[in-house]
Motif scaffolding. Structure first.
Motif, PDB file in Angstrom:
ATOM      1  N   LEU A 177       0.827  -1.203   0.000  1.00 32.31           N
ATOM      2  CA  LEU A 177       0.000   0.000   0.000  1.00 32.31           C
ATOM      3  C   LEU A 177       0.862   1.254   0.000  1.00 32.31           C
ATOM      4  CD1 LEU A 177      -2.819  -1.031   2.490  1.00 32.31           C
ATOM      5  CD2 LEU A 177      -3.068  -0.490   0.068  1.00 32.31           C
ATOM      6  N   GLU A 178       1.864   1.230   0.835  1.00 33.99           N
ATOM      7  CA  GLU A 178       2.727   2.401   0.897  1.00 33.99           C
ATOM      8  C   GLU A 178       3.455   2.611  -0.424  1.00 33.99           C
ATOM      9  OE1 GLU A 178       5.050   1.569   4.282  1.00 33.99           O
ATOM     10  OE2 GLU A 178       3.684   2.566   5.682  1.00 33.99           O
ATOM     11  N   GLU A 179       3.828   1.512  -1.002  1.00 30.04           N
ATOM     12  CA  GLU A 179       4.508   1.617  -2.282  1.00 30.04           C
ATOM     13  C   GLU A 179       3.575   2.246  -3.306  1.00 30.04           C
ATOM     14  OE1 GLU A 179       7.490   1.379  -2.910  1.00 30.04           O
ATOM     15  OE2 GLU A 179       7.229   1.793  -5.063  1.00 30.04           O
ATOM     16  N   LEU A 180       2.374   1.759  -3.313  1.00 32.35           N
ATOM     17  CA  LEU A 180       1.398   2.310  -4.242  1.00 32.35           C
ATOM     18  C   LEU A 180       1.214   3.801  -3.995  1.00 32.35           C
ATOM     19  CD1 LEU A 180      -1.303  -0.489  -4.323  1.00 32.35           C
ATOM     20  CD2 LEU A 180       0.143   0.297  -6.192  1.00 32.35           C
ATOM     21  N   TYR A 181       1.156   4.112  -2.744  1.00 32.86           N
ATOM     22  CA  TYR A 181       0.975   5.528  -2.403  1.00 32.86           C
ATOM     23  C   TYR A 181       2.141   6.351  -2.915  1.00 32.86           C
ATOM     24  CZ  TYR A 181      -0.159   9.628   0.374  1.00 32.86           C
ATOM     25  OH  TYR A 181      -0.485  10.900   0.770  1.00 32.86           O
ATOM     26  N   ARG A 182       3.296   5.811  -2.673  1.00 37.18           N
ATOM     27  CA  ARG A 182       4.483   6.522  -3.142  1.00 37.18           C
ATOM     28  C   ARG A 182       4.424   6.701  -4.651  1.00 37.18           C
ATOM     29  NH1 ARG A 182       7.667   4.359   0.774  1.00 37.18           N
ATOM     30  NH2 ARG A 182       7.795   2.382  -0.306  1.00 37.18           N
ATOM     31  N   THR A 183       3.954   5.683  -5.274  1.00 36.67           N
ATOM     32  CA  THR A 183       3.884   5.728  -6.727  1.00 36.67           C
ATOM     33  C   THR A 183       2.981   6.857  -7.213  1.00 36.67           C
ATOM     34  OG1 THR A 183       4.265   3.373  -6.867  1.00 36.67           O
ATOM     35  CG2 THR A 183       3.220   4.393  -8.753  1.00 36.67           C
ATOM     36  N   GLY A 184       2.121   7.274  -6.347  1.00 34.94           N
ATOM     37  CA  GLY A 184       1.288   8.394  -6.746  1.00 34.94           C
ATOM     38  C   GLY A 184      -0.201   8.169  -6.548  1.00 34.94           C
ATOM     39  N   ILE A 185      -0.553   6.969  -6.236  1.00 32.34           N
ATOM     40  CA  ILE A 185      -1.979   6.702  -6.071  1.00 32.34           C
ATOM     41  C   ILE A 185      -2.492   7.306  -4.778  1.00 32.34           C
ATOM     42  CG2 ILE A 185      -3.678   4.905  -5.694  1.00 32.34           C
ATOM     43  CD1 ILE A 185      -2.226   3.187  -7.607  1.00 32.34           C
ATOM     44  N   ARG A 186      -3.440   8.124  -4.926  1.00 32.01           N
ATOM     45  CA  ARG A 186      -4.012   8.778  -3.759  1.00 32.01           C
ATOM     46  C   ARG A 186      -5.474   8.422  -3.555  1.00 32.01           C
ATOM     47  NH1 ARG A 186      -3.378  14.426  -2.418  1.00 32.01           N
ATOM     48  NH2 ARG A 186      -5.384  14.428  -3.457  1.00 32.01           N
ATOM     49  N   THR A 187      -6.176   8.392  -4.622  1.00 35.33           N
ATOM     50  CA  THR A 187      -7.604   8.139  -4.520  1.00 35.33           C
ATOM     51  C   THR A 187      -8.036   7.114  -5.558  1.00 35.33           C
ATOM     52  OG1 THR A 187      -7.850  10.447  -3.911  1.00 35.33           O
ATOM     53  CG2 THR A 187      -9.843   9.234  -4.451  1.00 35.33           C
ATOM     54  N   PRO A 188      -7.752   5.882  -5.293  1.00 33.49           N
ATOM     55  CA  PRO A 188      -8.082   4.842  -6.264  1.00 33.49           C
ATOM     56  C   PRO A 188      -9.573   4.789  -6.535  1.00 33.49           C
ATOM     57  CG  PRO A 188      -7.551   3.897  -4.122  1.00 33.49           C
ATOM     58  CD  PRO A 188      -7.205   5.339  -4.051  1.00 33.49           C
ATOM     59  N   ASN A 189      -9.887   4.518  -7.732  1.00 28.85           N
ATOM     60  CA  ASN A 189     -11.306   4.399  -8.059  1.00 28.85           C
ATOM     61  C   ASN A 189     -11.756   2.951  -7.841  1.00 28.85           C
ATOM     62  OD1 ASN A 189     -10.409   2.846 -10.157  1.00 28.85           O
ATOM     63  ND2 ASN A 189     -10.591   4.492 -11.652  1.00 28.85           N
TER      64      ASN A 189
END
Lengths: 205, 205
Positions: free
Chosen positions: A19-31
């Motif tokens: 999750l943190e990795e995804l966040y770092r990648t730029g995902i903030r508000t997944p649909n």
DNA sequence: GCAAATTAATGATTTATTCAAG
DNA sequence: CTTGAATAAATCATTAATTTGC
């Protein structure tokens, strides 16, 4: 000693890491579809539901921002002139009611920031088309209504629980008349729906 | 010449009337099953989805409060003493942060009320126990991302689309299809059923 | 009268705040 | 104290009222 299904999700280290990795990648508000996807992936490492992912991003984003805000807030102790200027300028009345609003300008700025980011990573991803096409299924398990302390506060309404896949358009709810039920027609239903009892208790004054 | 599916729900007069009546009756934050019921009922008078009902209540509640707040705000210019007294008396810590919370007690009352109502028309399932047992599937169709003006703002994330209907239980929704003159003029018994007694003043004068 | 232009309402999203489990 | 979960507030965006000039 059954797992006893703790009342709230507890992310495994792996899940958290991803999750943190995804966040770092730029995902903030997944649909929806992104959440679906993420959930599916993470479910390999442990029990998880879509709403967990959703909430995680919500909270992480918010708290990240919070930290940042605080940090900046300290850094710019001396630049308050701008602040005041700003405050004095575009101020809504409600700020009267929220004297404890630390940095309204910051909040404002954040809105913009937010937009910027989302568009940023969306553009790069460019891969939503595929996702957008399909339909997805979610298994919704009834959320284990916490009645632990129900006696005190009755129960919680999780209104978020219902928000979901309302697109149930297919919905058989569509009035399955076939059986007798018809006779009553809507008026009766209406009746059931509306407990005319009590009714008082206006929130007024 | 299809209706072109406007981008947002537009409540029919009947739907609106019923919703308002429900609100007046005391329903503020319907839970999953309540929303289900309401949606099913209202769907007879026109196209409608659960989320519309949800949003309607959210907005109505918020704006009602807003008005009230404004009104009181003006009225109570001099009564701040009471406020302080009240605040000082039954105060949670959070009230520190929300000096503008006018009616926390009211909110509380509503929760209870709400619960009462739900149990009223959910009684057939004998509470939530029955509901809690099963899992349900819902088809989640990706919500037709409106790209109409996509080029400008990229797209909207509807993260709310996924949250939904957790509780959906026995779904006793029995609609009546009935063959009456649905087309335009529905009798709308509902209306008749509700004596719009205005014991409580209209929202704002 | 009747559309284009403005404004007011309100449906739908997003963000901030609060609650409470661990 | 951290953080998942839930609620409320603020905001955005579109539709309906309405005004206005013709």
């Amino acid at each position: 000693m059954s797992p006893a299904a703790s009342s709230r999700w507890c992310p495994t280290p792996e899940q958290l890491m991803i999750l943190e990795e995804l966040y770092r990648t730029g995902i903030r508000t997944p649909n929806a579809s992104q959440i679906q996807h993420i959930t599916a992936q993470l479910s390999f490492y442990g029990k998880i539901e879509g709403k967990n992912v959703f909430y995680w991003f919500q909270n992480h984003k918010a708290r990240d921002r919070q930290k940042l805000r605080r940090k900046l807030g300290n850094q710019l102790q001396q630049q308050q002139q701008q602040q005041q200027l700003y405050n004095h300028h575009n101020l809504h009345q409600l700020q009267q009611n929220h004297p404890n609003y630390f940095e309204p300008p910051a909040a404002c700025a954040f809105h913009q920031l937010s937009h910027h980011h989302s568009s940023t990573f969306l553009s790069h991803e460019g891969g939503l088309e595929g996702a957008r096409a399909a339909n997805y299924r979610w298994k919704l398990e009834i959320p284990e209504i916490r009645e632990s302390n129900a006696e005190k506060s009755m129960m919680m309404y999780e209104q978020h629980d219902w928000m979901m896949l309302m697109n149930v358009s297919s919905l058989p709810i569509q009035c399955s008349s076939n059986s007798s039920t018809i006779t009553t027609a809507r008026p009766l239903k209406t009746l059931e729906l509306f407990p005319l009892t009590a009714t008082n208790l206006k929130e007024e004054e």
